[in-house]
Design an enzyme around this catalytic site. Structure first.
Site, PDB file in Angstrom:
ATOM      1  N   ARG A  21       0.545  -1.181  -0.175  1.00  0.00           N
ATOM      2  CA  ARG A  21      -0.263  -0.140   0.173  1.00  0.00           C
ATOM      3  C   ARG A  21       0.458   1.430   0.048  1.00  0.00           C
ATOM      4  NH1 ARG A  21      -5.302   1.498   2.961  1.00  0.00           N
ATOM      5  NH2 ARG A  21      -5.189   2.960   1.153  1.00  0.00           N
ATOM      6  N   ARG A  40       3.490  -4.672   3.472  1.00  0.00           N
ATOM      7  CA  ARG A  40       2.432  -5.068   5.579  1.00  0.00           C
ATOM      8  C   ARG A  40       2.897  -6.761   4.632  1.00  0.00           C
ATOM      9  NH1 ARG A  40      -1.915  -0.622   5.680  1.00  0.00           N
ATOM     10  NH2 ARG A  40      -1.062   1.634   5.391  1.00  0.00           N
ATOM     11  N   ASP A  46      -3.094  -0.686   9.159  1.00  0.00           N
ATOM     12  CA  ASP A  46      -2.035   0.694   9.098  1.00  0.00           C
ATOM     13  C   ASP A  46      -0.669   0.216   9.559  1.00  0.00           C
ATOM     14  OD1 ASP A  46      -3.317   1.555   6.760  1.00  0.00           O
ATOM     15  OD2 ASP A  46      -4.276   2.859   8.448  1.00  0.00           O
ATOM     16  N   GLU A 207      -3.799  13.834   5.418  1.00  0.00           N
ATOM     17  CA  GLU A 207      -3.195  13.758   3.994  1.00  0.00           C
ATOM     18  C   GLU A 207      -2.896  14.204   2.987  1.00  0.00           C
ATOM     19  OE1 GLU A 207      -3.195   8.891   4.547  1.00  0.00           O
ATOM     20  OE2 GLU A 207      -4.895   9.960   3.470  1.00  0.00           O
ATOM     21  N   ARG A 223      -6.235  15.974   1.963  1.00  0.00           N
ATOM     22  CA  ARG A 223      -7.904  15.138   2.591  1.00  0.00           C
ATOM     23  C   ARG A 223      -8.225  16.189   2.953  1.00  0.00           C
ATOM     24  NH1 ARG A 223      -7.597   8.778   4.322  1.00  0.00           N
ATOM     25  NH2 ARG A 223      -9.400   8.406   5.445  1.00  0.00           N
ATOM     26  N   ARG A 279     -14.103   4.833  -3.088  1.00  0.00           N
ATOM     27  CA  ARG A 279     -13.308   4.408  -3.877  1.00  0.00           C
ATOM     28  C   ARG A 279     -13.109   3.440  -4.855  1.00  0.00           C
ATOM     29  NH1 ARG A 279      -9.058   4.357   1.655  1.00  0.00           N
ATOM     30  NH2 ARG A 279      -9.625   6.461   2.522  1.00  0.00           N
ATOM     31  N   TYR A 307      -4.733   5.247  -2.863  1.00  0.00           N
ATOM     32  CA  TYR A 307      -3.945   5.774  -3.180  1.00  0.00           C
ATOM     33  C   TYR A 307      -3.318   6.341  -3.979  1.00  0.00           C
ATOM     34  CZ  TYR A 307      -4.995   6.543   2.054  1.00  0.00           C
ATOM     35  OH  TYR A 307      -5.080   7.102   3.014  1.00  0.00           O
ATOM     36  N   GLU A 323      -2.938   2.457  -6.411  1.00  0.00           N
ATOM     37  CA  GLU A 323      -3.146   0.891  -5.695  1.00  0.00           C
ATOM     38  C   GLU A 323      -4.567   0.812  -6.353  1.00  0.00           C
ATOM     39  OE1 GLU A 323      -2.063   2.174  -1.213  1.00  0.00           O
ATOM     40  OE2 GLU A 323      -4.600   2.159  -1.477  1.00  0.00           O
TER      41      GLU A 323
END
Length: 341
Positions: A21, A40, A46, A207, A223, A279, A307, A323
């Site tokens: 990510r 990850r 996260d 962000e 954002r 999204r 993202y 992404e």
């Protein structure tokens, strides 16, 4: 516009990592393209064991070296890669954030666990990297809990200043909770050797990404948590030390998600994000008037997407690292390349 190529650079579930990510791009002064992301290890969240992965291209993004891990702090989280190259020295600075493996955002916001700021450097176009150096004390106020760099690229101003878009939240006095997310900037005036806190922007933003307009104005695109599914914008006339009031850009629809902006090398701006209240629908827009108006330039992926980061290759091609997936946005990180002629 002519779409040249779309290719998968990082595919979730491959090479020992559950999810990839948080894409970030940098084109160096020699033309090398660096593609960073978070690797990850054990899950898609996260927090946890998260490392920094890198791939490089020496032909404007057409072909790529195999990926490698350039930062691994054991089981801890290291993420939010935000690179910038000093055009004078050639040094690439990579600003990052760190927390413990179990440092979930809710616990950081409650003041129960810490989040720090790190910087690494490369002096050979990303071939080798220094060990991370902690700069938290220089750029984070004591009352701040949450902290994030970018995530995307930072920039160098015409003045030589290196400036990094960031955001934070502050612990409320006497409470185990933080106030609203708030964007800010950090900068270096000594070629990355030291860093300090710049101006703080309005609340309900996090962000964010920066660009310098032809007249020297700094443009910050953020954002937004203002409840209107529109990007927030502020400007600075003094190199990021102070900022204007926030406005919401009616043309830039967002699902409350990260986005990217880059100077296009022709006096304009390019902007990428999921152009929807969901999204999905990764789209690149272009502005010829400093972000006052926007036109759709290239639709990249109609399905789930999140993202992204933008860069302009040495041959003028536009690069968007983003992404996307078929069922969910985090199945892979794809690089799109297109020509503007």
């Amino acid at each position: 516009m002519r779409l040249l190529q779309q290719m998968e650079l990082f595919v979730s579930g491959r090479d020992g990592y559950h999810t990839y990510r948080i894409p970030s791009l940098l084109v160096t002064r020699s033309g090398t393209v660096l593609a960073f992301c978070e690797a990850r290890k054990n899950g898609g969240g996260d927090a946890g064991d998260i490392d920094i992965a890198l791939r490089r291209s020496f032909d404007h993004g057409s072909t790529w070296e195999p990926y490698r891990i350039i930062a691994d702090l054991g089981a801890d989280t290291i993420g939010n890669p935000c690179p910038v190259q000093d055009r004078n020295t050639g040094t690439i600075w990579l600003v990052l954030c760190r927390n413990a493996e179990d440092g979930h955002e809710k616990d950081i916001l409650a003041g129960k666990t810490a989040r720090g700021v790190l910087v690494m450097k490369s002096e050979d176009d990303g071939e080798t990297w220094s060990e991370p150096k902690d700069i938290t004390a220089a750029v984070k106020r004591p009352e701040w809990t949450w902290y994030a760099t970018g995530p995307c690229h930072a920039i160098q101003l015409k003045s030589g200043r290196l400036i990094v878009p960031c955001n934070h939240a502050a612990l409320q006095p006497g409470e185990e909770r933080s106030g609203p997310y708030t964007a800010h900037a950090i900068y270096s005036d000594d070629h990355g050797e030291s860093w300090q806190l710049g101006g703080i922007i309005g609340e309900h933003t996090n962000e964010c990404v920066l660009a310098e307009l032809p007249d020297g104005t700094l443009y910050m695109n953020m954002r937004s948590y203002h409840g209107r599914n529109r990007r927030a914008v502020a400007t600075s006339k003094d190199g990021g030390l102070t900022w204007s009031e926030i406005t919401l850009d009616k043309a830039l629809v967002e699902p409350v998600c990260q986005a990217s902006v880059v100077e296009d090398g022709q006096g304009g701006l390019l902007f990428s994000n999921p152009a929807s209240a969901l999204r999905e629908n990764m789209t690149v827009r272009a502005s010829r008037d400093g972000g006052r108006t926007w036109a759709v330039e290239q639709e990249l992926h109609a399905g789930p997407a999140a993202y992204s980061d933008l860069a302009v290759a040495g041959n003028g091609a536009v690069l968007c690292l983003y992404e996307c997936g078929e069922q969910r946005p985090y199945e892979r990180i794809t690089l799109a390349r297109y020509s503007r002629v």
